[in-house]
Design a protein around this motif. Structure first.
Motif, PDB file in Angstrom:
ATOM      1  N   ILE A 303       0.834  -1.202   0.000  1.00 61.05           N
ATOM      2  CA  ILE A 303       0.000   0.000   0.000  1.00 61.05           C
ATOM      3  C   ILE A 303       0.868   1.251   0.000  1.00 61.05           C
ATOM      4  O   ILE A 303       0.521   2.261  -0.638  1.00 61.05           O
ATOM      5  CB  ILE A 303      -0.973  -0.010   1.191  1.00 61.05           C
ATOM      6  N   GLU A 304       2.019   1.216   0.656  1.00 61.34           N
ATOM      7  CA  GLU A 304       2.907   2.375   0.606  1.00 61.34           C
ATOM      8  C   GLU A 304       3.439   2.602  -0.805  1.00 61.34           C
ATOM      9  O   GLU A 304       3.657   3.746  -1.228  1.00 61.34           O
ATOM     10  CB  GLU A 304       4.030   2.231   1.629  1.00 61.34           C
ATOM     11  N   ARG A 305       3.619   1.535  -1.585  1.00 67.77           N
ATOM     12  CA  ARG A 305       3.993   1.687  -2.991  1.00 67.77           C
ATOM     13  C   ARG A 305       2.855   2.335  -3.789  1.00 67.77           C
ATOM     14  O   ARG A 305       3.091   3.201  -4.645  1.00 67.77           O
ATOM     15  CB  ARG A 305       4.353   0.322  -3.600  1.00 67.77           C
ATOM     16  N   MET A 306       1.623   1.914  -3.535  1.00 70.60           N
ATOM     17  CA  MET A 306       0.484   2.523  -4.227  1.00 70.60           C
ATOM     18  C   MET A 306       0.373   4.007  -3.875  1.00 70.60           C
ATOM     19  O   MET A 306       0.105   4.858  -4.731  1.00 70.60           O
ATOM     20  CB  MET A 306      -0.808   1.797  -3.857  1.00 70.60           C
ATOM     21  N   LEU A 307       0.602   4.336  -2.607  1.00 69.58           N
ATOM     22  CA  LEU A 307       0.549   5.731  -2.170  1.00 69.58           C
ATOM     23  C   LEU A 307       1.662   6.556  -2.808  1.00 69.58           C
ATOM     24  O   LEU A 307       1.472   7.752  -3.101  1.00 69.58           O
ATOM     25  CB  LEU A 307       0.629   5.795  -0.641  1.00 69.58           C
ATOM     26  N   SER A 308       2.810   5.927  -3.069  1.00 77.69           N
ATOM     27  CA  SER A 308       3.890   6.632  -3.767  1.00 77.69           C
ATOM     28  C   SER A 308       3.491   6.960  -5.205  1.00 77.69           C
ATOM     29  O   SER A 308       3.855   8.018  -5.739  1.00 77.69           O
ATOM     30  CB  SER A 308       5.172   5.792  -3.763  1.00 77.69           C
ATOM     31  N   MET A 309       2.754   6.065  -5.838  1.00 79.98           N
ATOM     32  CA  MET A 309       2.259   6.344  -7.183  1.00 79.98           C
ATOM     33  C   MET A 309       1.371   7.592  -7.192  1.00 79.98           C
ATOM     34  O   MET A 309       1.388   8.381  -8.140  1.00 79.98           O
ATOM     35  CB  MET A 309       1.478   5.142  -7.723  1.00 79.98           C
ATOM     36  N   VAL A 310       0.612   7.764  -6.129  1.00 83.44           N
ATOM     37  CA  VAL A 310      -0.233   8.948  -6.005  1.00 83.44           C
ATOM     38  C   VAL A 310       0.604  10.185  -5.721  1.00 83.44           C
ATOM     39  O   VAL A 310       0.446  11.230  -6.370  1.00 83.44           O
ATOM     40  CB  VAL A 310      -1.284   8.748  -4.891  1.00 83.44           C
TER      41      VAL A 310
END
Length: 353
Positions: A303-310
């Motif tokens: 989820i931290e990777r997904m948040l980095s995409m944002v």
């Protein structure tokens, strides 16, 4: 404390439930924003495995930490965190075999609102905070973070398991929230041509914004014939199933290429029985087509990777949030919105403070 629960199949409501009990590695949290999911709709109205009486529903949440256990090192009371929908038991033996979603039992990674109390309550427990909760980067909005905990990671899981290569032609079946994020994921993985399948005008518009090159509708005729006509009879390199009834499983096999094609499924097929497998387009068992069926990726690192995409502007999942409600008492209305799918709805967010 008050919570929104599944009283019995097809019946929901508000009940007083026990307070969560803090564990040494765990955290007690207060929901700040939640979102009912199609999975909640399936749990309530679609049957499936038997659930405990008065099960607290919900698995999409951004929350504030209230208390942490004595062994928690990375989170403190007062911190705002993203709570992944998929929360594996990282201490289960099969985690060491990379079985992150079914380590101790089938679907053991999907615990919230299924085998343990969910997030639609005044307070809830995450048993292992440091491995589960995700830090929200500065500048990421509440809507963006909330969409990352389930919708973004599920759509991206579908795209990742489709074995997409630069220049591929990809079909995404279903352009609800998950399908829209599968479109975005396919675009980021290098798909040149993305054929999205759906008909709701708002979702069609949003699919183009996320990277679809064409949108096909069942209303215009047999969807397999449409795909095959647009690919000169060869079929798509990959098909990602994100929605639809049992029939779409066979359609995906029909429309994917012989020899190197991949079908990636993240759709929930309710009920029992069997999914159809077409003998002819399946090469009578020898077509060389790969079929992958996956639960979404979860856990803190994901989820931290997904948040980095944002954070760095690669995706804009806030576009999915079309409806806003406020208060625990509004979760029931939000659930029915997700069930009934009015024309102007993609996702509904309920804020709690």
């Amino acid at each position: 404390m008050k919570a929104f629960v599944l009283k019995e199949p097809g019946v929901v409501g508000y009940e007083q439930v026990p307070e969560p009990v803090l564990t040494p590695y765990g955290a007690i949290l207060k929901p700040v924003a939640v979102a009912p999911c199609s999975s909640d709709v399936h749990t309530v109205f679609g049957g499936g495995s038997r659930k405990a009486p008065n099960l607290v529903l919900g698995h999409e949440c951004v929350a504030r930490v209230l208390e942490v256990g004595e062994y928690v090192t990375d989170f403190v009371p007062g911190e705002l965190v993203a709570v992944p929908a998929i929360t594996p038991d990282w201490r289960a033996k099969s985690i060491q075999e990379h079985n992150f979603k079914h380590a101790s039992a089938p679907f053991s990674g999907h615990q919230l609102g299924r085998t343990q109390p969910g997030v639609f309550s005044e307070r809830f427990l995450i048993p292992d905070a440091d491995t589960t909760l995700a830090k929200i980067p500065e500048g990421v909005s509440l809507e963006q973070a909330l969409m990352c905990v389930d919708v973004v990671t599920t759509g991206f899981t579908g795209a990742q398991n489709a074995d997409i290569k630069f220049g591929d032609t990809v079909v995404v079946m279903g352009i609800g929230p998950i399908g829209l994020m599968a479109v975005a994921g396919a675009a980021h993985l290098g798909a040149a041509r993305i054929l999205a399948v759906g008909s709701r005008p708002l979702c069609v518009k949003t699919a183009y914004e996320f990277g679809a090159t064409e949108v096909l509708s069942y209303k215009d005729g047999d969807i397999v014939k449409q795909v095959m006509a647009r690919t000169d009879g060869i079929g798509a390199d990959s098909v990602i199933i994100c929605g639809g009834n049992d029939e779409v499983f066979a359609q995906a096999i029909d429309m994917v290429r012989y020899g190197i094609g991949t079908v990636s499924n993240v759709n929930y097929f309710g009920g029992t029985g069997n999914l159809p497998f077409p003998k002819f387009s399946g090469g009578r068992g020898m077509a060389g087509k790969t079929i992958r069926t996956e639960l979404a990726e979860g856990g803190r690192a994901r989820i931290e990777r997904m948040l980095s995409m944002v954070k760095y502007g690669r995706i804009h999942p806030e576009k999915l949030v079309t409806h806003h409600l406020n208060g625990l008492d509004q979760i029931e209305d939000a659930l029915y919105l997700m069930r009934d799918k009015p024309a102007d709805l993609i996702k509904v967010m309920v804020t709690m403070e």
